[in-house]
Write a protein that holds these residues in place. Structure first.
Motif, PDB file in Angstrom:
ATOM      1  N   ARG A  53      23.141   8.048 -42.130  1.00  0.00           N
ATOM      2  CA  ARG A  53      23.024   6.609 -41.934  1.00  0.00           C
ATOM      3  C   ARG A  53      23.604   6.223 -40.578  1.00  0.00           C
ATOM      4  O   ARG A  53      24.658   6.720 -40.178  1.00  0.00           O
ATOM      5  N   VAL A  54      22.902   5.316 -39.909  1.00  0.00           N
ATOM      6  CA  VAL A  54      23.258   4.935 -38.546  1.00  0.00           C
ATOM      7  C   VAL A  54      23.561   3.442 -38.510  1.00  0.00           C
ATOM      8  O   VAL A  54      22.839   2.634 -39.107  1.00  0.00           O
ATOM      9  N   PHE A  55      24.621   3.082 -37.763  1.00  0.00           N
ATOM     10  CA  PHE A  55      25.070   1.701 -37.697  1.00  0.00           C
ATOM     11  C   PHE A  55      25.210   1.254 -36.245  1.00  0.00           C
ATOM     12  O   PHE A  55      25.491   2.055 -35.349  1.00  0.00           O
ATOM     13  N   GLY A 322      25.732  16.654 -47.018  1.00  0.00           N
ATOM     14  CA  GLY A 322      26.061  15.301 -47.434  1.00  0.00           C
ATOM     15  C   GLY A 322      25.658  14.229 -46.468  1.00  0.00           C
ATOM     16  O   GLY A 322      25.836  13.041 -46.726  1.00  0.00           O
ATOM     17  N   GLY A 323      25.073  14.613 -45.315  1.00  0.00           N
ATOM     18  CA  GLY A 323      24.682  13.609 -44.336  1.00  0.00           C
ATOM     19  C   GLY A 323      25.874  13.109 -43.544  1.00  0.00           C
ATOM     20  O   GLY A 323      27.022  13.444 -43.804  1.00  0.00           O
ATOM     21  N   LEU A 324      25.604  12.274 -42.541  1.00  0.00           N
ATOM     22  CA  LEU A 324      26.642  11.737 -41.669  1.00  0.00           C
ATOM     23  C   LEU A 324      26.616  10.218 -41.701  1.00  0.00           C
ATOM     24  O   LEU A 324      25.635   9.602 -42.110  1.00  0.00           O
ATOM     25  N   ARG A 325      27.700   9.631 -41.242  1.00  0.00           N
ATOM     26  CA  ARG A 325      27.770   8.190 -40.996  1.00  0.00           C
ATOM     27  C   ARG A 325      28.010   8.028 -39.501  1.00  0.00           C
ATOM     28  O   ARG A 325      29.043   8.457 -38.985  1.00  0.00           O
ATOM     29  N   VAL A 326      27.050   7.430 -38.822  1.00  0.00           N
ATOM     30  CA  VAL A 326      27.028   7.412 -37.361  1.00  0.00           C
ATOM     31  C   VAL A 326      27.182   5.977 -36.865  1.00  0.00           C
ATOM     32  O   VAL A 326      26.403   5.091 -37.244  1.00  0.00           O
ATOM     33  N   THR A 527      31.274  10.398 -38.725  1.00  0.00           N
ATOM     34  CA  THR A 527      32.033  10.960 -39.843  1.00  0.00           C
ATOM     35  C   THR A 527      31.065  11.574 -40.847  1.00  0.00           C
ATOM     36  O   THR A 527      29.859  11.333 -40.798  1.00  0.00           O
ATOM     37  N   THR A 528      31.596  12.358 -41.750  1.00  0.00           N
ATOM     38  CA  THR A 528      30.800  12.808 -42.879  1.00  0.00           C
ATOM     39  C   THR A 528      30.693  11.664 -43.877  1.00  0.00           C
ATOM     40  O   THR A 528      31.349  10.626 -43.739  1.00  0.00           O
ATOM     41  N   ALA A 529      29.870  11.858 -44.899  1.00  0.00           N
ATOM     42  CA  ALA A 529      29.701  10.815 -45.900  1.00  0.00           C
ATOM     43  C   ALA A 529      31.009  10.520 -46.628  1.00  0.00           C
ATOM     44  O   ALA A 529      31.189   9.426 -47.172  1.00  0.00           O
ATOM     45  N   ARG A 530      31.920  11.464 -46.611  1.00  0.00           N
ATOM     46  CA  ARG A 530      33.201  11.271 -47.302  1.00  0.00           C
ATOM     47  C   ARG A 530      34.331  10.908 -46.345  1.00  0.00           C
ATOM     48  O   ARG A 530      35.503  10.963 -46.713  1.00  0.00           O
ATOM     49  N   GLY A 531      33.984  10.550 -45.103  1.00  0.00           N
ATOM     50  CA  GLY A 531      34.983   9.999 -44.207  1.00  0.00           C
ATOM     51  C   GLY A 531      35.675  10.975 -43.283  1.00  0.00           C
ATOM     52  O   GLY A 531      36.566  10.565 -42.523  1.00  0.00           O
TER      53      GLY A 531
END
Length: 791
Positions: A53-55, A322-326, A527-531
């Motif tokens: 997911r990208v923000f 688990g994917g990333l948080r970007v 970060t990873t999906a878990r922070g």
């Protein structure tokens, strides 16, 4: 009688021999299968292909990068077991493996049924336990592609025993729920409980009701059941009855679930008061579809972010684990300004498109980007001219040359001849390089380089490049991230260099920030999906490259401010259309031969931007296409929108600057030139280089190593804990990070880590509920038969 005894001995010997032979064959095949088994410990860090997911910089979502299985995009977001409704877990266990909490990977009852089928010559069926199914869909998926063979079943059983010894039941359930296939989601395939909850009910796994959980569970054996809702209701009722038998729910909860107004996406269902279906119609099957990218916000920027992520972390990390948080640099307000300017651009030559970008000159962050001309609501083409399109930059290169000349000790008052020029050139027609001014106009005067830049005169420019030396200039271009092409000669001084609008904006940023170059950036934190933090530019900043002293950068800025302000349209000014409001503006137009490429690159004290116009596939535009009249207004429009609501400010002038009247006032009336204070003569610090062959190969480093600041120290960090690594930290988890010395205590490793405890065997399921409103509870491990700790 004797014959009977002999026959009995023979039969006994034969059976013993056959038994030994069978055992030998079994041992041979068993050893073969054992050697072929994948490592069951892969489940501990299995890449299931999860969404990234990208923000934007304000934390609003931009979209989701969707992984693929082969050529098919899939939708999967990994969740923890405590993020899933207990109703969903209970329904799955009752439907798929009622003795899940009692067996150790192989269900004796299910195994007996499989042996009976094999003995009868029937085909084997699917895995009889959740553990078997998990292994089939993960560890053995690539090898067998769901093929039903005895060979696969035996490997499933062997692996199941290993997995059950090393993983808890909760871990197995969690992996299974993240693995299940839940049907066609339109552009994507639905994998895992998160995608299923989103697609069928637009909810999260944690908020699934008992009725919704039963519905999704009935889909597990066959996702095609979605198309016949009436046929699903008896299956749901049977499942709910089974859950009552197993004491996961009460009869009252079952009745309430059957009376729930359940509306799967795409269906319009009517019920009577007892919960019986009176009407069920599939009105729109596409309502359960999930998009491959959940939003179409900023598609060109998103594609560039994806490329940066894959280059930095690798495809497996981006689309798996688990994917990333970007978190990115794009500013929705600035992006809207760029998009509006693109849509409103009406003066483009026939068949032309455009690219535009705005960057923060003080950080290198890309704040807005458009790679194509936007037309109404139609999505832009895939190709991103802003970051991918290598185009000749024309006269926008001249300020970089002129400022390099100033850094060697020349001044804006330095004079060169505007007269015909020629030099030997082995690759040129006739063996001679003979550039001309635009449209062949020549003044035959000796003039200041300030006036020459204002009028963008080629003949003065090549003389200036020849004076300081091409290698002096090329060295500066490499520092600015736009290295010249191999074998380029003096034509490079006139823009025979190819690069992108994003890189040109970054090359102009040092004019506004005091001489510091930063490569364009798209990411701020990952970060990873878990922070777990993988990248944070605040914790590990990249030191910029000083290309000019603040004083020389100011002299260069003064020159491109002159390009915008010195000459009016009547006097032949090229960049005056870029001015807006009370903001100070500096910039330069550019046109490649043809003309094929039109440019304007410029800066304010707040933002630096670039606009390119040309044909997508290349090719010439009408001869009367002028960059000042085409690109200038587009640049002005995106900048005035980006600056709305901002307090007008001035460029930050460094010490050591004086001003003198420009000579030849008849050509530059009222113009004052910035010059160095004699006390700052050392500011001109670029040494001339001989025109030796260029270095072997220049490779741009987008992310350089941390700089050596005496206030900081380089430490090894465990990226999973964000603390200093110890001798027990796995090597693959260690990353280097430079931190301020006073921050070291925050990175201290845990001085008293909790000891690892042995996991214990799972008990018989605790399935009784205390009241009819209770929700199912996952059983705790039983104390008997301790299991070895997870490796």
């Amino acid at each position: 009688m004797i014959f009977f005894v002999r026959f009995l001995k023979f039969l006994t010997s034969f059976l013993i021999a056959a038994l030994f032979a069978g055992a030998g064959v079994a041992a041979t095949y068993g050893l073969k299968w054992w050697r072929e088994l994948p490592d069951y410990r892969q489940l501990d860090s299995l890449s299931l292909g999860a969404e990234t997911r990208v923000f934007a910089r304000d934390n609003t979502p931009l979209g989701t990068l969707i992984p693929k299985i082969g050529e098919q995009a899939i939708s999967r977001t990994l969740v923890n077991l405590n993020e899933i409704s207990p109703f969903m877990v209970a329904a799955l266990v009752s439907n798929e493996d009622r003795r899940f909490f009692e067996h150790y990977g192989i269900d004796p009852y299910g195994l007996g049924r499989q042996v009976q089928r094999l003995a009868a010559g029937d085909s084997v069926q699917g895995g009889s336990t959740l553990t078997n199914q998990l292994i089939k869909n993960t560890l053995l998926l690539d090898e067998y592609q769901q093929a039903r063979t005895p060979d696969r079943k035996i490997k499933e059983w062997l692996l199941s025993v290993q997995v059950e010894r090393s993983f808890t039941k909760a871990e197995i359930l969690q992996n299974y729920l993240n693995t299940i296939y839940w049907g066609d989601g339109g552009p994507v395939e639905l994998y895992g409980i998160y995608s299923a909850a989103q697609a069928y009910f637009r909810t999260t796994p944690k908020d699934l009701t008992l009725a919704q959980s039963a519905y999704l569970t009935v889909l597990v054996p066959s996702a095609g059941r979605y198309f016949d809702y009436k046929a699903m209701r008896p299956l749901m009722k049977t499942l709910l009855g089974r859950m009552v038998e197993d004491k996961w729910i009460t009869p009252a909860q079952m009745d309430a679930a059957l009376k729930e107004d359940l509306q799967p996406r795409g269906w319009k269902v009517l019920y009577d008061k007892q919960g019986r279906i009176t009407s069920a119609k599939l009105v729109d099957r596409t309502q359960k579809e999930l998009k491959a990218v959940t939003t179409v916000r900023y598609p060109h920027f998103m594609r560039q972010v994806e490329q940066e992520l894959v280059q930095r972390f690798g495809r497996d990390k981006v689309y798996g684990s688990g994917g990333l948080r970007v978190y990115t640099t794009v500013d929705p307000r600035v992006q809207a300004a760029v998009e509006t300017a693109s849509r409103e651009a009406t003066g483009l030559p026939p068949g032309a498109t455009l690219a535009a970008t705005i960057v923060d000159p003080f950080t290198g962050e890309v704040l807005g980007m458009i790679g194509q001309k936007l037309n109404g609501s139609a999505p832009p083409e895939a190709w991103n001219n802003a970051a991918q399109g290598q185009r000749q930059i024309g006269s926008t290169i001249k300020p970089l040359l002129y400022t390099t000349a100033l850094s060697t000790g020349l001044t804006q008052e330095h004079r060169e001849d505007d007269k015909p020029y020629s030099s030997p050139c082995a690759t040129c027609k006739g063996g001679v390089y003979e550039p001309q001014n635009f449209e062949g106009q020549t003044t035959y005067r000796t003039m200041t380089i300030r006036e020459a830049l204002d009028r963008s005169l080629n003949l003065v420019t090549v003389r200036l490049a020849d004076r300081i030396g091409l290698q002096t200039f090329f060295g500066k271009l490499r520092e600015l991230g736009i290295p010249p092409n191999d074998g380029t000669g003096l034509a490079a001084a006139l823009g025979a260099v190819e690069t992108t609008p994003v890189k040109m904006a970054a090359a102009y940023a040092p004019f506004a920030n005091g001489g510091l170059y930063r490569a364009p950036r798209y990411l701020t934190r990952v970060t990873t999906a878990r922070g777990e933090v993988l990248y944070d530019d605040g914790l590990n900043p990249v030191k910029p490259t000083r290309v000019w002293t603040p004083q020389i950068a100011w002299l260069g800025l003064d020159m491109i401010r002159g390009v915008v302000n010195d000459l009016s349209a009547a006097q032949g000014g090229l960049a005056w259309p870029a001015k807006f409001g009370d903001w100070p503006v500096a910039g330069k137009t550019g046109t490649s031969n043809g003309p094929k490429d039109l440019w304007f690159v410029g800066t304010t004290p707040l933002y630096t931007g670039a606009v390119w116009v040309g044909k997508q596939q290349g090719g010439e535009m009408p001869i009367n296409s002028y960059s000042g009249l085409v690109n200038g207004p587009i640049w002005r429009r995106m900048m005035e929108l980006a600056h709305q609501g901002q307090t007008v400010r001035a460029f930050s002038e460094p010490p050591g600057i004086q001003y003198v009247d420009a000579p030849d006032q008849q050509f530059l009336p009222g113009v004052k030139l910035a010059v160095l204070d004699p006390n700052y003569s050392d500011a001109a610090n670029t040494a001339l280089q001989e025109n030796a062959p260029p270095p072997v190969q220049y490779t741009e480093s987008r992310y350089t190593s941390a700089y050596n600041d005496p206030r900081t120290v380089l430490i090894d960090v465990d990226r999973t804990t964000n603390r200093q690594a110890t001798e027990f930290t796995p090597p693959e988890n260690i990353v280097q990070r430079r931190v301020y010395i006073e921050q070291l205590p925050a990175y201290a490793p845990d001085d008293s880590p909790a000891p690892l405890t042995d996991e214990k065997a799972d008990p018989a399921a605790v399935k009784a509920v205390r009241n009819q409103n209770a929700v199912p509870q996952i059983p705790e491990p039983k104390s008997a038969a301790p299991q070895p700790a997870k490796p």
